[in-house]
Design an enzyme around this catalytic site. Structure first.
Site, mmCIF file in Angstrom:
data_model
loop_
_atom_site.group_PDB
_atom_site.id
_atom_site.type_symbol
_atom_site.label_atom_id
_atom_site.label_comp_id
_atom_site.label_asym_id
_atom_site.label_seq_id
_atom_site.Cartn_x
_atom_site.Cartn_y
_atom_site.Cartn_z
ATOM 1 C CB CYS A 113 21.099 -31.445 -17.436
ATOM 2 S SG CYS A 113 21.053 -30.797 -15.771
ATOM 3 C CG HIS A 251 20.781 -35.564 -17.428
ATOM 4 N ND1 HIS A 251 21.995 -35.344 -16.831
ATOM 5 C CD2 HIS A 251 19.872 -34.810 -16.750
ATOM 6 C CE1 HIS A 251 21.829 -34.491 -15.829
ATOM 7 N NE2 HIS A 251 20.553 -34.164 -15.757
ATOM 8 C CG ASN A 281 21.708 -33.849 -12.192
ATOM 9 O OD1 ASN A 281 22.548 -33.621 -13.062
ATOM 10 N ND2 ASN A 281 20.465 -33.427 -12.268
HETATM 11 O O1 UT7 Z 1 19.013 -32.392 -14.332
HETATM 12 C C1 UT7 Z 1 17.717 -31.926 -14.270
HETATM 13 C C2 UT7 Z 1 17.448 -31.441 -12.892
HETATM 14 N N1 UT7 Z 1 16.562 -32.032 -12.017
HETATM 15 C C3 UT7 Z 1 15.816 -33.136 -12.047
HETATM 16 O O2 UT7 Z 1 15.771 -33.921 -12.934
HETATM 17 C C4 UT7 Z 1 14.956 -33.384 -10.867
HETATM 18 C C5 UT7 Z 1 13.549 -33.795 -11.223
HETATM 19 N N2 UT7 Z 1 12.771 -34.044 -10.030
HETATM 20 C C6 UT7 Z 1 13.009 -35.070 -9.191
HETATM 21 O O3 UT7 Z 1 13.922 -35.855 -9.412
HETATM 22 C C7 UT7 Z 1 12.104 -35.267 -8.003
HETATM 23 O O4 UT7 Z 1 10.976 -34.430 -8.145
HETATM 24 C C8 UT7 Z 1 12.811 -34.959 -6.637
HETATM 25 C C9 UT7 Z 1 13.829 -36.045 -6.368
HETATM 26 C C10 UT7 Z 1 13.463 -33.602 -6.676
HETATM 27 C C11 UT7 Z 1 11.786 -35.004 -5.512
HETATM 28 O O5 UT7 Z 1 11.134 -36.265 -5.470
HETATM 29 P P1 UT7 Z 1 9.541 -36.309 -5.312
HETATM 30 O O6 UT7 Z 1 9.153 -37.712 -5.209
HETATM 31 O O7 UT7 Z 1 8.989 -35.522 -6.483
HETATM 32 O O8 UT7 Z 1 9.307 -35.611 -3.943
HETATM 33 P P2 UT7 Z 1 8.451 -34.313 -3.642
HETATM 34 O O9 UT7 Z 1 9.115 -33.082 -4.162
HETATM 35 O O10 UT7 Z 1 7.044 -34.562 -4.076
HETATM 36 O O11 UT7 Z 1 8.545 -34.257 -2.066
HETATM 37 C C12 UT7 Z 1 8.012 -35.277 -1.250
HETATM 38 C C13 UT7 Z 1 8.359 -34.995 0.195
HETATM 39 C C14 UT7 Z 1 8.159 -33.553 0.634
HETATM 40 O O12 UT7 Z 1 7.635 -33.564 1.942
HETATM 41 P P3 UT7 Z 1 6.091 -33.245 2.216
HETATM 42 O O13 UT7 Z 1 5.875 -31.871 1.709
HETATM 43 O O14 UT7 Z 1 5.338 -34.278 1.450
HETATM 44 O O15 UT7 Z 1 5.985 -33.407 3.701
HETATM 45 C C15 UT7 Z 1 9.551 -32.980 0.683
HETATM 46 O O16 UT7 Z 1 9.704 -31.940 1.632
HETATM 47 O O17 UT7 Z 1 9.749 -35.281 0.406
HETATM 48 C C16 UT7 Z 1 10.345 -34.186 1.107
HETATM 49 N N3 UT7 Z 1 11.745 -34.100 0.731
HETATM 50 C C17 UT7 Z 1 12.714 -34.739 1.422
HETATM 51 N N4 UT7 Z 1 12.676 -35.533 2.505
HETATM 52 C C18 UT7 Z 1 13.836 -36.044 2.943
HETATM 53 C C19 UT7 Z 1 12.300 -33.425 -0.308
HETATM 54 N N5 UT7 Z 1 13.640 -33.610 -0.302
HETATM 55 C C20 UT7 Z 1 13.912 -34.424 0.766
HETATM 56 C C21 UT7 Z 1 15.101 -34.966 1.281
HETATM 57 N N6 UT7 Z 1 15.012 -35.772 2.375
HETATM 58 N N7 UT7 Z 1 16.309 -34.732 0.725
#
Ligand code: UT7
Length: 324
Positions: A113, A251, A281
Site C-alpha cells: 500500500c 493511505h 482500502n
Molecule cells: O493497507 C494496509 C492493510 N490493512 C490495514 O491497515 C488494516 C489494519 N487493521 C485494522 O484496520 C483493524 O485491525 C481491523 C479493521 C482489521 C479489525 O478491527 P479490530 O478493532 O482490530 O477488530 P479485531 O480484529 O480485534 O476483532 C474484533 C472482533 C473479533 O471477534 P471476537 O474474536 O472478539 O469475538 C472479530 O472476529 O470483531 C470480529 N470481526 C468482525 N465482526 C463483524 C472481524 N471482522 C468482522 C466483520 N464483521 N467484518
C-alpha cells in the site's frame, strides 16, 4: 529543475458493493464495518477487467483532463500488488501497449500500500538522473481477485481502483516553490508475514492459499506509529510543524488509524483527507484516488503544503512532501 504534479486522474469500476450487500455473504453488518473502519462502499472490477484496464482508464482521464497526448510520456512507473500476470510481464508494459506507446521504459514497483509513495520518489529520482520530462506514475489494484470472500476479517476491507499522476519537470523559478520536494521511504521486513498472499511464489511449495492474509491487529499497531513517525520525519527534514501543513493525504486503510495518528501529532483529524467510506482500502491506488477526489472537489489550491503518507505489506511505510 523540479518535479511537480501536473495532472491527476482516477478510475473505479462501476460495480459498487455496500456493507449491507456484504452482510448477505458473510457474518457481518454495516454497523460493525463502519464503526471499525469508516468504510461504507467498495468498487469491484468485472471479471474481464484487469489491473491494467483500471490503470489505463485512470491515465486516459488524466490526459483528457489536462489536454495532453500520451506521446509526451517518457516513462511509466506502476505500483501494484495485483498485477495482470504473476511475476512477468510487468503490468506497466501492458499499460504502455494499451496506451499506444512504444520504446519508453515501463516497470512495476512492489511496495504494498506504500507503493504509490515509493513510485513517486523513484520517478522523481529518474527524472533527475535521466532528464525525463514527463513520467506517468500510477497506483492500480484489483484486490477483489486475491480476496477470500468467505473471510469476514478481510473481505470487508478492500476495493478495486486506480489513480494516476503525471510528474513533469519545470524550472524552479517558474514553479514559484511548487513541486514534490522531499520523500522518506522505509521498510520493516521483519513484519513481512503480517500481510501477505502466502502462496504462489517461490517461497511456498503447497500453493494452497492464494488469497490475502492479514494479522489486522499487528498491522494496525504498526500503522499508527509508522504514519506518525513518517510525518514527523518529513516535518523535521523540511523545517516545518504540522500547523504549516494544509492537508495530509493518508493511505485509506482505516479511519481509526488516521484519527489515532492525528491525535498523536496533536492535530485536528480534519487536516487528514478521508474518502475511505466510498472506496475502502484500494492499496497502492488509495492516495492517487484521494488526490483526484481532492482536485474534483476543488480542495487543492496552488501553494498548499501537502504530505502524503502510507504503510502496507512489507511492511513498508513512507511519505512525500509537496507544495501543490
Ligand atoms: O493497507 C494496509 C492493510 N490493512 C490495514 O491497515 C488494516 C489494519 N487493521 C485494522 O484496520 C483493524 O485491525 C481491523 C479493521 C482489521 C479489525 O478491527 P479490530 O478493532 O482490530 O477488530 P479485531 O480484529 O480485534 O476483532 C474484533 C472482533 C473479533 O471477534 P471476537 O474474536 O472478539 O469475538 C472479530 O472476529 O470483531 C470480529 N470481526 C468482525 N465482526 C463483524 C472481524 N471482522 C468482522 C466483520 N464483521 N467484518
Amino acid at each position: 529543475m523540479t518535479s511537480y504534479i501536473r495532472a491527476v486522474g482516477a478510475y473505479v469500476p462501476q460495480k459498487k458493493l455496500s456493507n449491507d450487500d456484504l452482510s448477505k455473504i458473510v457474518d457481518t453488518s454495516d454497523e460493525w464495518i463502519y464503526s471499525h473502519t469508516g468504510i461504507k462502499y467498495r468498487h469491484i472490477a468485472a471479471p474481464e477487467e484487469a489491473t491494467s484496464d483500471l490503470a489505463v482508464a485512470a491515465a486516459r482521464l488524466l490526459l483528457d483532463r489536462a489536454g495532453l497526448d500520451a506521446g509526451i510520456i517518457d516513462c511509466i512507473v506502476l505500483s501494484t500488488a495485483t498485477g495482470d500476470y504473476h511475476g512477468f510481464p510487468s503490468t506497466a508494459c501492458v499499460i504502455q501497449d494499451k496506451l499506444g506507446l512504444d520504446e519508453i521504459p515501463a516497470f512495476d514497483v512492489a511496495a504494498g500500500c506504500t507503493g504509490f509513495i515509493y513510485a513517486v520518489e523513484i520517478a522523481r529520482s529518474l527524472m533527475k538522473a535521466n532528464d525525463y520530462q514527463n513520467v506517468l506514475v500510477i497506483g492500480a489494484e484489483k484486490l477483489s481477485d486475491v480476496t477470500d470472500w468467505t473471510d469476514r476479517n478481510t473481505c470487508v476491507l478492500f476495493g478495486d481502483g486506480a489513480g494516476a499522476v503525471l510528474l513533469s519537470q519545470a524550472d524552479q523559478d517558474d514553479l514559484k516553490g511548487r513541486g514534490v520536494l522531499d520523500s522518506v521511504l522505509h521498510a520493516k521486513g521483519s513484519g513481512n508475514q503480517y500481510l501477505a498472499v502466502p502462496s504462489g511464489g517461490t517461497a511456498d511449495k503447497n500453493g494452497e492459499n492464494t488469497c490475502l492474509y492479514m494479522d489486522g491487529r499487528a498491522v494496525y499497531n504498526f500503522a499508527v506509529k509508522a504514519m506518525k513517525d513518517t510525518i514527523v520525519e518529513l516535518l523535521e527534514r523540511n523545517g516545518l510543524t504540522i500547523d504549516d501543513i494544509d492537508y495530509v493525504v493518508p493511505h485509506q486503510a482505516n479511519f481509526r488509524i488516521i484519527n489515532a495518528c492525528a491525535k498523536r501529532l496533536g492535530t485536528d483529524s480534519s487536516k487528514f483527507f478521508l474518502n475511505i467510506d466510498q472506496y475502502a482500502n484500494t492499496s497502492a491506488a488509495s492516495i492517487p484516488i484521494a488526490l483526484n477526489d481532492m482536485v474534483s472537489k476543488g480542495l487543492l489550491k496552488s501553494g498548499m503544503k501537502i504530505i502524503t503518507v502510507g504503510f502496507g505489506a512489507g511492511l513498508t511505510y513512507g511519505g512525500n512532501y509537496l507544495i501543490w
